[in-house]
Motif scaffolding. Structure first.
Motif, PDB file in Angstrom:
ATOM      1  N   ASP A  28      -3.820  15.346   0.183  1.00 31.87           N
ATOM      2  CA  ASP A  28      -3.845  13.919   0.549  1.00 31.87           C
ATOM      3  C   ASP A  28      -2.554  13.485   1.252  1.00 31.87           C
ATOM      4  OD1 ASP A  28      -2.022  14.019  -1.522  1.00 31.87           O
ATOM      5  OD2 ASP A  28      -2.857  12.311  -2.616  1.00 31.87           O
ATOM      6  N   ASP A  29      -1.766  14.448   1.708  1.00 29.73           N
ATOM      7  CA  ASP A  29      -0.502  14.131   2.375  1.00 29.73           C
ATOM      8  C   ASP A  29      -0.784  13.647   3.807  1.00 29.73           C
ATOM      9  OD1 ASP A  29       2.603  14.636   2.351  1.00 29.73           O
ATOM     10  OD2 ASP A  29       1.860  15.444   4.245  1.00 29.73           O
ATOM     11  N   PRO A  30      -0.255  12.479   4.204  1.00 27.03           N
ATOM     12  CA  PRO A  30      -0.595  11.945   5.534  1.00 27.03           C
ATOM     13  C   PRO A  30      -0.281  12.904   6.677  1.00 27.03           C
ATOM     14  CG  PRO A  30       0.461  10.246   4.204  1.00 27.03           C
ATOM     15  CD  PRO A  30       0.545  11.516   3.420  1.00 27.03           C
ATOM     16  N   SER A 160       9.569  13.009   3.783  1.00 29.55           N
ATOM     17  CA  SER A 160       8.291  12.751   3.118  1.00 29.55           C
ATOM     18  C   SER A 160       7.449  11.851   4.006  1.00 29.55           C
ATOM     19  CB  SER A 160       8.524  12.068   1.770  1.00 29.55           C
ATOM     20  OG  SER A 160       7.273  11.766   1.159  1.00 29.55           O
ATOM     21  N   SER A 161       6.148  12.130   4.070  1.00 31.30           N
ATOM     22  CA  SER A 161       5.266  11.241   4.836  1.00 31.30           C
ATOM     23  C   SER A 161       4.365  10.449   3.891  1.00 31.30           C
ATOM     24  CB  SER A 161       4.424  12.042   5.837  1.00 31.30           C
ATOM     25  OG  SER A 161       3.477  12.851   5.158  1.00 31.30           O
ATOM     26  N   LYS A 162       4.650  10.531   2.596  1.00 26.71           N
ATOM     27  CA  LYS A 162       3.788   9.879   1.605  1.00 26.71           C
ATOM     28  C   LYS A 162       4.564   8.748   0.929  1.00 26.71           C
ATOM     29  CE  LYS A 162       0.624  11.394  -2.007  1.00 26.71           C
ATOM     30  NZ  LYS A 162       0.265  12.566  -2.788  1.00 26.71           N
ATOM     31  N   SER A 164       4.029   6.774  -1.420  1.00 25.22           N
ATOM     32  CA  SER A 164       4.017   6.714  -2.890  1.00 25.22           C
ATOM     33  C   SER A 164       5.001   7.698  -3.524  1.00 25.22           C
ATOM     34  CB  SER A 164       2.600   6.960  -3.428  1.00 25.22           C
ATOM     35  OG  SER A 164       2.153   8.235  -3.016  1.00 25.22           O
ATOM     36  N   ASN A 165       5.496   8.679  -2.740  1.00 28.10           N
ATOM     37  CA  ASN A 165       6.472   9.636  -3.297  1.00 28.10           C
ATOM     38  C   ASN A 165       7.911   9.123  -3.234  1.00 28.10           C
ATOM     39  OD1 ASN A 165       4.578  11.519  -3.977  1.00 28.10           O
ATOM     40  ND2 ASN A 165       4.910  12.841  -2.218  1.00 28.10           N
TER      41      ASN A 165
END
Length: 200
Positions: A28-30, A160-162, A164-165
């Motif tokens: 689910d990583d963008p 990071s591309s997420k 929420s992380n």
């Protein structure tokens, strides 16, 4: 801490488990969804992608650790010149990426231009199998790598591309240093930086 989330040094023999774990972690990583848009094929293709970069690149030149449900690839400053894909690895990645290869190349080049120049430990990849999330696997691996960076008195860097992380990394002392939009309509990539523990 349960024995199962104690970090262990990864060897090339661990490639099947590590590539499976990371394929699940990054589903689910963008950025990975952008490179690998086919939902049905993504897990298999991601497995090949992670197996390639682990066995040919980070497993040889980085500091790779894993638990039963997570993996992390770090690159210390002295290994950064070596831990780049050679021609054969690039060809393998282009085969895996197919028609997304130009997007991937542009993204890698864009990120590379923004990599901090001063010596640092680079967290190339960290992921936990979603089935085991919340059990401390990712945190254990992050702590282990950061302890090595701290022992060397060096900062750490990750992308990071997420969104929420980001709070997870901020909890460990990282701050957002830069926000990059990847070319070709790609996702946003956040560059995050953490000073060594003794200098906070």
């Amino acid at each position: 801490m349960a024995i199962t989330n104690m970090p262990k040094t990864a060897t090339i023999d661990d490639a099947p488990q590590i590539s499976r774990t990371l394929a699940r972690a990054f589903d689910d990583d963008p950025m990975m969804r952008w490179f690998f848009p086919d939902d049905d094929a993504r897990e298999a293709v991601l497995g090949r992608y992670f197996a390639t970069i682990f066995t040919r690149q980070y497993g040889r030149h980085g500091v790779c650790e894993h638990t039963e449900a997570a993996a992390a690839f770090w690159v210390p400053p002295e290994a950064q010149a070596k831990a780049v894909p050679d021609a054969e690895t690039i060809q393998e990645l282009l085969n895996i990426l197919g028609d997304r290869a130009p997007l991937f190349r542009d993204a890698v080049e864009t990120a590379a231009k923004h990599t901090p120049q001063e010596p640092h430990w680079y967290l190339a990849m960290i992921g936990a199998d979603p089935a085991a999330q919340g059990q401390g696997h990712g945190a254990a691996l992050l702590r282990s790598g950061l302890a090595k960076a701290d022992a060397a008195g060096l900062p750490a860097y990750l992308e990071s591309s997420k969104p929420s992380n980001l709070p997870f990394y901020e909890h460990f002392g990282f701050t957002v240093r830069e926000e990059l939009r990847l070319p070709g309509g790609g996702p946003v990539l956040w560059g995050m930086w953490r000073l060594p523990a003794d200098s906070h």
